[in-house]
Design a protein around this motif. Sequence first.
Motif, PDB file in Angstrom:
ATOM      1  N   GLY A 104     -12.839  24.789 -29.609  1.00  0.00           N
ATOM      2  CA  GLY A 104     -12.492  25.953 -30.432  1.00  0.00           C
ATOM      3  C   GLY A 104     -13.583  27.008 -30.401  1.00  0.00           C
ATOM      4  N   HIS A 105     -14.826  26.587 -30.597  1.00  0.00           N
ATOM      5  CA  HIS A 105     -15.965  27.526 -30.571  1.00  0.00           C
ATOM      6  C   HIS A 105     -16.056  28.212 -29.217  1.00  0.00           C
ATOM      7  CE1 HIS A 105     -18.137  26.983 -34.300  1.00  0.00           C
ATOM      8  NE2 HIS A 105     -17.939  25.691 -34.226  1.00  0.00           N
ATOM      9  N   LEU A 106     -15.959  27.416 -28.168  1.00  0.00           N
ATOM     10  CA  LEU A 106     -16.134  27.987 -26.824  1.00  0.00           C
ATOM     11  C   LEU A 106     -15.021  28.974 -26.515  1.00  0.00           C
ATOM     12  CD1 LEU A 106     -17.188  24.753 -24.882  1.00  0.00           C
ATOM     13  CD2 LEU A 106     -18.663  26.653 -25.535  1.00  0.00           C
TER      14      LEU A 106
ATOM     15  N   GLU B  81     -18.103  19.273 -37.736  1.00  0.00           N
ATOM     16  CA  GLU B  81     -18.497  20.658 -37.465  1.00  0.00           C
ATOM     17  C   GLU B  81     -19.545  20.652 -36.357  1.00  0.00           C
ATOM     18  OE1 GLU B  81     -19.393  23.151 -40.926  1.00  0.00           O
ATOM     19  OE2 GLU B  81     -21.018  23.967 -39.685  1.00  0.00           O
ATOM     20  N   VAL B  82     -19.370  21.570 -35.428  1.00  0.00           N
ATOM     21  CA  VAL B  82     -20.279  21.605 -34.280  1.00  0.00           C
ATOM     22  C   VAL B  82     -20.863  23.001 -34.161  1.00  0.00           C
ATOM     23  CG1 VAL B  82     -20.375  21.467 -31.766  1.00  0.00           C
ATOM     24  CG2 VAL B  82     -19.052  19.788 -33.030  1.00  0.00           C
ATOM     25  N   SER B  83     -22.188  23.076 -34.003  1.00  0.00           N
ATOM     26  CA  SER B  83     -22.823  24.384 -33.815  1.00  0.00           C
ATOM     27  C   SER B  83     -22.831  24.716 -32.332  1.00  0.00           C
ATOM     28  CB  SER B  83     -24.271  24.337 -34.290  1.00  0.00           C
ATOM     29  OG  SER B  83     -25.052  23.677 -33.322  1.00  0.00           O
TER      30      SER B  83
ATOM     31  N   GLY C 282     -14.883  33.363 -25.814  1.00  0.00           N
ATOM     32  CA  GLY C 282     -14.351  34.018 -24.621  1.00  0.00           C
ATOM     33  C   GLY C 282     -14.743  33.362 -23.308  1.00  0.00           C
ATOM     34  N   ILE C 283     -15.394  32.213 -23.376  1.00  0.00           N
ATOM     35  CA  ILE C 283     -15.801  31.520 -22.156  1.00  0.00           C
ATOM     36  C   ILE C 283     -14.570  30.797 -21.565  1.00  0.00           C
ATOM     37  CG2 ILE C 283     -16.480  29.314 -23.225  1.00  0.00           C
ATOM     38  CD1 ILE C 283     -19.111  29.520 -21.578  1.00  0.00           C
ATOM     39  N   ALA C 284     -14.648  30.421 -20.300  1.00  0.00           N
ATOM     40  CA  ALA C 284     -13.498  29.806 -19.612  1.00  0.00           C
ATOM     41  C   ALA C 284     -13.061  28.516 -20.305  1.00  0.00           C
ATOM     42  CB  ALA C 284     -13.891  29.508 -18.167  1.00  0.00           C
ATOM     43  N   PRO C 285     -11.774  28.133 -20.177  1.00  0.00           N
ATOM     44  CA  PRO C 285     -11.310  26.872 -20.775  1.00  0.00           C
ATOM     45  C   PRO C 285     -12.137  25.695 -20.256  1.00  0.00           C
ATOM     46  CG  PRO C 285      -9.460  28.131 -19.921  1.00  0.00           C
ATOM     47  CD  PRO C 285     -10.706  28.840 -19.471  1.00  0.00           C
ATOM     48  N   PRO C 286     -12.608  24.843 -21.137  1.00  0.00           N
ATOM     49  CA  PRO C 286     -13.488  23.754 -20.705  1.00  0.00           C
ATOM     50  C   PRO C 286     -12.750  22.555 -20.125  1.00  0.00           C
ATOM     51  CG  PRO C 286     -13.373  23.836 -23.095  1.00  0.00           C
ATOM     52  CD  PRO C 286     -12.488  24.929 -22.599  1.00  0.00           C
TER      53      PRO C 286
END
Length: 299
Positions: A233-235, A201-203, A239-243
């Motif tokens: 998944g979080h990013l 799990e990542v915050s 709604g942020i651009a694909p990483p």
Amino acid sequence: MNSPIVLPLPGSEVLAGRVAARTGFASGVILVRRFPDGETYVRVEADCTSRDVVLVDTLHLPDDKLLPLAFAADAARDLGARRVVLVAPYLAYMRQDRRFQAGEAVTSRTFARIVSSLVNGLVTLDPHLHRYASLDEIYGVPSRVLHAAPLLADWIREHVDKPVLVGPDEESAQWVADVALRAGVPHVVLRKTRRGDRDVEVSVPDVDRWRDRTPVLVDDIISTARTMIETVGHLRRSGIAPPVCVGVHAVFAGDAYTALQAAGVADIVTTDAIGHASNRIPVDGVLADGLVDLLRGVT
Ligand code: R5P
């Protein structure tokens, strides 16, 4: 004295060839095959007499590689090698650096002791040094620890428009900050909780202020890719651009690579410390420099 000779173990032929070309050292062949009963046959097809022998062996999937490495190192010494040095762009077993649960083997120490008994020196790239301050805490031979940060920073600067670097956990903080500083871009570090091999799990902090930037996830190892997939998944939900995912060591266990591709990333880029389809950042230059430096210093 003859010049050093570079010998690859299976799977490290391409990188070994590049290191030999960079250093101007000779190169040769080690034949490794299995007997029908599963035991390993090794034959060093090179003149080792009175020269430094450089074994190149990137140690992912290390359990299958350790015995061939041991046989090759001993054979080289029997054949007259002055010193035997290991270039292991990926150094395995660095993450089990303490007993997390009662009874567990601290495999990093055992692995280090075995490797140190085989060779006179070690060259590696970004080993996972978390609870150990340096390789010298567990390796009993001289080493050169090289860093991919400058190469990663160059690649990011040249290929990503308006990046913000994202480190997945506090372990990566110092390292990601270094890449960001070199690339001259901002960075954020997340908090990771690992509950199991594939349960992470990542915050993710507020990413609103980075909305006009391309997130670049940077990690030293991509193994199951759960760390990256969780973060992606979080990013993506925010709604942020694909990483873009950048890793030093492309371990990619099982279906990790296809799972990460399917997670909605813009790109996956790794160094060629472990040969993989995602390799775009060559490390032969740093390895060659580290090797030459080690050979100068090891007596
Ligand atoms: C962990 O401490 C490392 O820096 C990486 O974050 C980790 O090895 C990645 O593992 P995975 O790809 O299995 O999530």
